[in-house]
Design a protein around this motif. Structure first.
Motif, short mmCIF file in Angstrom:
data_model
loop_
_atom_site.label_atom_id
_atom_site.label_comp_id
_atom_site.label_asym_id
_atom_site.label_seq_id
_atom_site.Cartn_x
_atom_site.Cartn_y
_atom_site.Cartn_z
N LEU A 46 -75.52 -14.01 35.42
CA LEU A 46 -75.12 -15.03 36.58
C LEU A 46 -75.45 -16.18 36.12
N ARG A 47 -76.58 -16.84 35.90
CA ARG A 47 -76.85 -18.02 35.43
C ARG A 47 -76.27 -18.57 34.35
N ALA A 48 -76.02 -17.70 33.37
CA ALA A 48 -75.18 -18.15 31.95
C ALA A 48 -73.65 -18.39 32.64
N ALA A 49 -73.20 -17.52 33.43
CA ALA A 49 -71.82 -17.66 33.77
C ALA A 49 -71.65 -18.97 34.75
N ALA A 72 -64.64 -21.92 35.78
CA ALA A 72 -64.02 -20.93 36.64
C ALA A 72 -64.74 -20.45 37.79
N VAL A 73 -66.03 -19.72 36.96
CA VAL A 73 -66.99 -19.01 37.93
C VAL A 73 -67.67 -19.97 38.87
N ARG A 74 -67.83 -21.23 38.71
CA ARG A 74 -68.58 -22.28 39.48
C ARG A 74 -67.51 -22.44 40.46
N GLN A 75 -65.99 -22.49 40.28
CA GLN A 75 -65.10 -22.92 41.38
C GLN A 75 -64.73 -21.64 42.37
N GLU A 76 -64.90 -20.37 41.74
CA GLU A 76 -64.64 -19.19 42.61
C GLU A 76 -65.65 -19.12 43.31
N LEU A 77 -66.95 -19.50 42.97
CA LEU A 77 -68.44 -19.18 43.73
C LEU A 77 -68.47 -20.24 44.95
N LEU A 78 -67.69 -21.61 44.76
CA LEU A 78 -67.65 -22.49 45.66
C LEU A 78 -66.72 -21.81 46.73
N LEU A 79 -65.39 -21.39 46.38
CA LEU A 79 -64.57 -20.87 47.29
C LEU A 79 -65.17 -19.76 48.23
N LEU A 80 -66.09 -18.92 47.58
CA LEU A 80 -66.73 -17.72 48.16
C LEU A 80 -67.72 -18.51 49.34
N LEU A 81 -68.50 -19.50 48.95
CA LEU A 81 -69.65 -20.05 49.66
C LEU A 81 -68.80 -20.69 50.97
N LEU A 99 -64.09 -9.61 45.12
CA LEU A 99 -63.58 -9.12 43.81
C LEU A 99 -62.83 -10.16 42.68
N VAL A 100 -62.47 -11.35 43.19
CA VAL A 100 -62.15 -12.45 42.31
C VAL A 100 -63.18 -12.75 41.54
N LEU A 101 -64.67 -13.11 41.92
CA LEU A 101 -65.48 -13.72 41.07
C LEU A 101 -66.19 -12.35 40.20
N VAL A 102 -65.91 -10.94 40.74
CA VAL A 102 -66.37 -10.07 39.83
C VAL A 102 -65.26 -9.97 38.52
N ILE A 103 -64.13 -10.16 38.93
CA ILE A 103 -63.20 -9.88 37.70
C ILE A 103 -63.17 -11.35 36.87
N GLU A 104 -63.59 -12.39 37.30
CA GLU A 104 -63.73 -13.45 36.51
C GLU A 104 -65.01 -13.45 35.50
N LEU A 105 -66.07 -12.77 36.13
CA LEU A 105 -67.35 -12.54 35.46
C LEU A 105 -67.00 -11.66 34.12
N LEU A 106 -65.90 -10.73 34.47
CA LEU A 106 -65.51 -9.92 33.31
C LEU A 106 -64.58 -10.36 32.32
N ASN A 107 -63.66 -11.37 32.91
CA ASN A 107 -62.78 -12.13 31.90
C ASN A 107 -63.65 -12.94 31.24
N SER A 108 -64.80 -13.68 31.86
CA SER A 108 -65.56 -14.50 30.84
C SER A 108 -66.22 -13.67 29.77
N ALA A 109 -66.77 -12.62 30.12
CA ALA A 109 -67.34 -11.62 29.01
C ALA A 109 -66.35 -11.28 27.98
#
Length: 130
Positions: A33-36, A42-51, A76-86
C-alpha cells in the motif's frame, strides 16, 4: 546467531505458519500500500475520492445496505487499481521494448479500472440521484 530457515509446508513452499504468517502477510500488504501510494498517482487520486465520498455516503439519508454499496463501489475501484498497478509493474519489469502481449495486458488492466469506475458511478447515480 544465525536464524534457522523458514519451515517448509506440505506444499513444499517455505514460509511461516500461524500468527507469524498473518503478521508477516499484513506487513507485506502495508508495504504494498505504501509503495502504491508513493509511486502510483492513480492510487492517490482514487484514495482521495474514497476519503471525500465515504463521509458523504455515511451522512446520506439512505439505508445501511445502500451506504455499504456506495462505499464498497469506491473500494472496488481502489482494489482494481492496485491490481492494475501490479500488472503494469510486472510488465515493465520484464522489459521496456514494445510487445503486443505486454500492451494487451496493460490495456486489459486499464479496462478493468474503467469498468469499476463505471460501476461506481452507476451505483452512486442510482442510489443518490434517483
Amino acid at each position: 546467531m544465525k536464524q534457522p530457515p523458514p519451515c517448509k509446508h506440505q506444499n513444499g513452499k517455505p514460509g511461516h505458519r500461524g500468527l507469524k504468517r498473518i503478521v508477516k502477510a499484513a506487513g507485506y500488504s502495508l508495504h504494498g500500500l505504501r509503495a502504491a501510494f508513493k509511486y502510483e498517482s492513480a492510487v492517490r487520486q482514487e484514495l482521495l475520492l474514497l476519503l471525500i465520498f465515504t463521509p458523504i455516503a455515511l451522512l446520506l439519508d439512505v439505508s445501511h445496505i445502500e451506504k455499504i454499496l456506495l462505499i464498497g463501489a469506491l473500494l472496488l475501484v481502489l482494489v482494481i487499481e492496485l491490481l492494475n498497478s501490479a500488472i503494469e509493474n510486472v510488465v515493465d519489469r520484464i522489459g521496456s521494448e514494445y510487445h503486443e502481449l505486454s500492451g494487451r495486458a496493460k490495456d486489459i488492466g486499464s479496462a478493468a479500472v474503467f469498468v469499476s469506475l463505471c460501476l461506481a458511478l452507476f451505483v452512486w447515480f442510482m442510489i443518490v440521484l434517483l
